[in-house]
Design an enzyme around this catalytic site. Structure first.
Site, PDB file in Angstrom:
ATOM      1  N   HIS A  99      14.218 -22.783 -61.832  1.00  0.00           N
ATOM      2  CA  HIS A  99      14.691 -21.674 -60.988  1.00  0.00           C
ATOM      3  C   HIS A  99      15.775 -20.865 -61.703  1.00  0.00           C
ATOM      4  O   HIS A  99      16.571 -20.179 -61.052  1.00  0.00           O
ATOM      5  CB  HIS A  99      15.309 -22.164 -59.652  1.00  0.00           C
ATOM      6  CG  HIS A  99      14.371 -22.883 -58.740  1.00  0.00           C
ATOM      7  ND1 HIS A  99      14.753 -24.010 -58.033  1.00  0.00           N
ATOM      8  CD2 HIS A  99      13.092 -22.636 -58.412  1.00  0.00           C
ATOM      9  CE1 HIS A  99      13.736 -24.425 -57.312  1.00  0.00           C
ATOM     10  NE2 HIS A  99      12.706 -23.620 -57.516  1.00  0.00           N
TER      11      HIS A  99
ATOM     12  N   ASN B 126       2.946 -13.937 -62.361  1.00  0.00           N
ATOM     13  CA  ASN B 126       3.318 -15.336 -62.200  1.00  0.00           C
ATOM     14  C   ASN B 126       2.018 -16.126 -62.060  1.00  0.00           C
ATOM     15  O   ASN B 126       1.437 -16.205 -60.979  1.00  0.00           O
ATOM     16  CB  ASN B 126       4.197 -15.497 -60.950  1.00  0.00           C
ATOM     17  CG  ASN B 126       4.654 -16.928 -60.755  1.00  0.00           C
ATOM     18  OD1 ASN B 126       4.284 -17.815 -61.516  1.00  0.00           O
ATOM     19  ND2 ASN B 126       5.458 -17.153 -59.731  1.00  0.00           N
TER      20      ASN B 126
ATOM     21  N   GLU C 109      13.316 -12.782 -58.381  1.00  0.00           N
ATOM     22  CA  GLU C 109      12.972 -13.201 -59.742  1.00  0.00           C
ATOM     23  C   GLU C 109      12.098 -12.157 -60.443  1.00  0.00           C
ATOM     24  O   GLU C 109      12.234 -11.951 -61.649  1.00  0.00           O
ATOM     25  CB  GLU C 109      12.236 -14.544 -59.678  1.00  0.00           C
ATOM     26  CG  GLU C 109      13.175 -15.684 -59.305  1.00  0.00           C
ATOM     27  CD  GLU C 109      12.466 -16.868 -58.667  1.00  0.00           C
ATOM     28  OE1 GLU C 109      12.045 -16.738 -57.497  1.00  0.00           O
ATOM     29  OE2 GLU C 109      12.340 -17.906 -59.318  1.00  0.00           O
TER      30      GLU C 109
ATOM     31  N   GLY D 161      13.825 -19.223 -49.534  1.00  0.00           N
ATOM     32  CA  GLY D 161      13.331 -19.279 -48.154  1.00  0.00           C
ATOM     33  C   GLY D 161      14.274 -19.933 -47.170  1.00  0.00           C
ATOM     34  O   GLY D 161      14.622 -19.346 -46.139  1.00  0.00           O
TER      35      GLY D 161
ATOM     36  N   LYS E 253       0.027 -14.434 -59.077  1.00  0.00           N
ATOM     37  CA  LYS E 253       0.764 -13.463 -58.263  1.00  0.00           C
ATOM     38  C   LYS E 253       1.201 -12.317 -59.162  1.00  0.00           C
ATOM     39  O   LYS E 253       1.475 -12.532 -60.350  1.00  0.00           O
ATOM     40  CB  LYS E 253       2.020 -14.115 -57.676  1.00  0.00           C
ATOM     41  CG  LYS E 253       1.722 -15.168 -56.632  1.00  0.00           C
ATOM     42  CD  LYS E 253       2.997 -15.509 -55.863  1.00  0.00           C
ATOM     43  CE  LYS E 253       2.798 -16.764 -55.053  1.00  0.00           C
ATOM     44  NZ  LYS E 253       3.745 -17.820 -55.346  1.00  0.00           N
TER      45      LYS E 253
ATOM     46  N   ARG F 183       6.260 -14.808 -65.925  1.00  0.00           N
ATOM     47  CA  ARG F 183       7.160 -15.925 -65.620  1.00  0.00           C
ATOM     48  C   ARG F 183       6.601 -17.182 -66.295  1.00  0.00           C
ATOM     49  O   ARG F 183       5.428 -17.510 -66.144  1.00  0.00           O
ATOM     50  CB  ARG F 183       7.212 -16.146 -64.111  1.00  0.00           C
ATOM     51  CG  ARG F 183       8.012 -17.361 -63.758  1.00  0.00           C
ATOM     52  CD  ARG F 183       7.570 -17.952 -62.452  1.00  0.00           C
ATOM     53  NE  ARG F 183       8.323 -19.164 -62.194  1.00  0.00           N
ATOM     54  CZ  ARG F 183       7.888 -20.133 -61.412  1.00  0.00           C
ATOM     55  NH1 ARG F 183       6.725 -20.048 -60.822  1.00  0.00           N
ATOM     56  NH2 ARG F 183       8.610 -21.201 -61.228  1.00  0.00           N
TER      57      ARG F 183
ATOM     58  N   ARG G  64       8.903 -33.049 -52.297  1.00  0.00           N
ATOM     59  CA  ARG G  64       9.413 -33.815 -53.447  1.00  0.00           C
ATOM     60  C   ARG G  64      10.632 -34.638 -53.048  1.00  0.00           C
ATOM     61  O   ARG G  64      11.452 -34.188 -52.237  1.00  0.00           O
ATOM     62  CB  ARG G  64       9.807 -32.868 -54.586  1.00  0.00           C
ATOM     63  CG  ARG G  64       8.640 -32.173 -55.207  1.00  0.00           C
ATOM     64  CD  ARG G  64       9.088 -31.146 -56.234  1.00  0.00           C
ATOM     65  NE  ARG G  64       8.495 -29.850 -55.956  1.00  0.00           N
ATOM     66  CZ  ARG G  64       8.916 -28.709 -56.465  1.00  0.00           C
ATOM     67  NH1 ARG G  64       9.933 -28.681 -57.287  1.00  0.00           N
ATOM     68  NH2 ARG G  64       8.319 -27.585 -56.154  1.00  0.00           N
TER      69      ARG G  64
ATOM     70  N   GLU H 227      18.048 -18.388 -47.429  1.00  0.00           N
ATOM     71  CA  GLU H 227      18.169 -17.026 -46.891  1.00  0.00           C
ATOM     72  C   GLU H 227      17.963 -16.966 -45.387  1.00  0.00           C
ATOM     73  O   GLU H 227      18.368 -15.994 -44.747  1.00  0.00           O
ATOM     74  CB  GLU H 227      17.123 -16.112 -47.562  1.00  0.00           C
ATOM     75  CG  GLU H 227      17.405 -15.841 -49.021  1.00  0.00           C
ATOM     76  CD  GLU H 227      16.217 -15.206 -49.735  1.00  0.00           C
ATOM     77  OE1 GLU H 227      15.419 -14.495 -49.098  1.00  0.00           O
ATOM     78  OE2 GLU H 227      16.078 -15.433 -50.956  1.00  0.00           O
ATOM     79  N   ASN H 228      17.282 -17.978 -44.834  1.00  0.00           N
ATOM     80  CA  ASN H 228      16.864 -17.862 -43.432  1.00  0.00           C
ATOM     81  C   ASN H 228      17.378 -18.916 -42.466  1.00  0.00           C
ATOM     82  O   ASN H 228      17.473 -18.658 -41.272  1.00  0.00           O
ATOM     83  CB  ASN H 228      15.328 -17.866 -43.365  1.00  0.00           C
ATOM     84  CG  ASN H 228      14.738 -16.620 -43.990  1.00  0.00           C
ATOM     85  OD1 ASN H 228      14.938 -15.530 -43.480  1.00  0.00           O
ATOM     86  ND2 ASN H 228      14.053 -16.789 -45.104  1.00  0.00           N
TER      87      ASN H 228
END
Ligand code: AMP
Length: 400
Positions: A180, A7, A386, A331, A14, A90, A241, A334-335
């Site tokens: 996404h 990525n 992903e 993030g 990454k 990606r 954003r 999920e949390n």
């Protein structure tokens, strides 16, 4: 078969090396501050970590760091590069050119380059990543590109055409693309598996809530609408954003503050959202902590986020003609169980019912259903992956 997933960003790269026999992550890491100074972090599946400041003037030098780490005696996970069967990249913007993952060749690279005006930072960096990979791995290692936009390519015209003069669609390809997509695709397929049903029979709303956020309506496994647009700025409010706005807000502030288009772009993308409203942070954890200690603007930012999610779920339920499942991922999704709770309780009018205890427990990588057995809509928390989708697509194309 071992597949390297890349990525590449404008100043970062990454990676994950995935063993496809059991889909385990052998190693992962990140090259940061490429072209500035350079920081490299590499960790292995069995817990070895290597971290160093090292100058990387371009993506090719970053690839050399990755390669050296992967085959290093101390921190390596493979004996030599021949063990890497393929590389999957990606790519953020596939425009109208790419509706599915493809093997890289010169024509594909040119296609990605031609879309640079639509995603200047991302697509330019991806091309650098692909070319750097070719230099370091040579052309014997096949490369595959997987597009963030591809899953959304099934949207009907009425969902992707903007009501500006049609000539701008024809001249500049100005339309909703959505992003996404790889994440929405992964969680929607996983949700169908967890429900034990054929995805063709399910109406789903997938909420990818992270630093960047988007919500997607998926009918029978195909996207029919999504909240992000021409760029990842549209839709619900995010870390920095704005999400959707009355366009006049943009022209009015630009006029009042004498801001150029570029300065306005920075304001909308980097200084707004959670950060702009709370004045504290773009990070949900910081804003939630501040709200809990009584900060009004932090609470307001959270109220706006939850309100935005609720509005999208409401409108997409109408668009889908009902909804069978809602999925939370990324993030925040999920949390942050408190946001899931607020949104789901507000949806109780249409029969959504969650188990509060289960909801609170479903954090930090846990996957499962949080709705009660008598809920009319099943609600799931599904950690996104992903990289795994990219690796699977890459394997499918190179073994075809
Ligand atoms: P992402 O872009 O998917 O990495 O998500 C980043 C957002 O998720 C930030 O706003 C974080 O506050 C939030 N987030 C990430 N990890 C956690 C966690 N363990 N607990 C709460 N929020 C988290």
């Amino acid at each position: 078969m071992k597949i390297l997933v890349i990525n590449a960003g404008s100043s970062s790269m990454k990676y994950q090396l995935i063993d496809m026999t059991d889909e385990s992550v052998l190693a992962k890491g990140n090259c940061e501050r490429i072209g500035i100074d350079g920081h490299f972090k590499h960790s292995t599946g069995d817990g070895r970590v290597f971290e160093t400041d090292v100058v990387m003037t371009n993506h090719t030098e970053a690839f050399v760091q990755i390669k050296n780490a992967l085959i290093s005696e101390e921190y390596g996970v493979i004996k030599n590069l021949d063990e890497v069967s393929a590389v999957g990249h990606r790519i953020v913007q596939g425009g109208s050119l790419f509706s599915e993952s493809v093997l890289v060749n010169e024509e594909v690279i040119k296609g990605i380059e031609s879309l640079i005006p639509l995603a200047p930072l991302h697509n330019a960096a991806h091309v650098q990543g692909i070319r750097a990979c070719l230099e370091v791995f040579g052309d014997k290692v096949p490369e595959v590109v997987v597009f963030d936009t591809a899953f959304h390519s099934t949207m009907p015209e009425k969902a992707f055409i903007y009501p500006v003069p049609y000539e701008y669609y024809e001249k500049y390809s100005v339309r909703r693309y959505g992003f996404h997509g790889t994440s929405h695709r992964y969680v929607s397929q996983r949700c169908a598996e967890l429900m034990g049903k054929d995805i063709k029979d399910i109406k789903m709303i997938t909420c990818h809530l992270g630093n960047g956020s988007s919500i997607t309506a998926v009918k029978g496994g195909k996207v029919i609408d999504t909240s992000m647009g021409l760029t990842p700025l549209d839709g619900i409010m995010m870390g920095t954003r704005t999400g959707s706005l009355d366009p006049s807000v943009v022209t009015f502030i630009a006029e009042q503050e004498h801001l150029s288009a570029e300065e306005m772009d920075t304001l909308l993308n980097k200084k707004s959202g959670f950060l702009g409203i709370s004045g504290i942070s773009s990070d949900d954890r910081d804003v939630t902590a501040a709200a809990e200690s009584g900060n009004h603007r932090a609470q307001l930012a959270i109220d706006i986020l939850e309100y935005d999610i609720l509005k999208y779920i409401g409108s997409y339920t109408a668009v889908l003609g009902g909804v069978d499942a809602i999925v939370f991922t990324a993030g925040i999704g999920e949390n942050q169980s408190s946001h899931r709770s607020s949104v789901c309780h507000a949806l109780s009018f249409m029969g959504v019912k969650i188990d509060d205890k289960l909801n609170e427990q479903m954090i930090r990588g846990k996957e499962g259903k949080i709705s009660t057995e008598d809920s009319t809509v099943e609600v799931y928390v599904i950690p996104t992956n992903e990289e795994l989708v990219i690796a699977r697509d890459t394997m499918a194309l190179v073994t075809k």
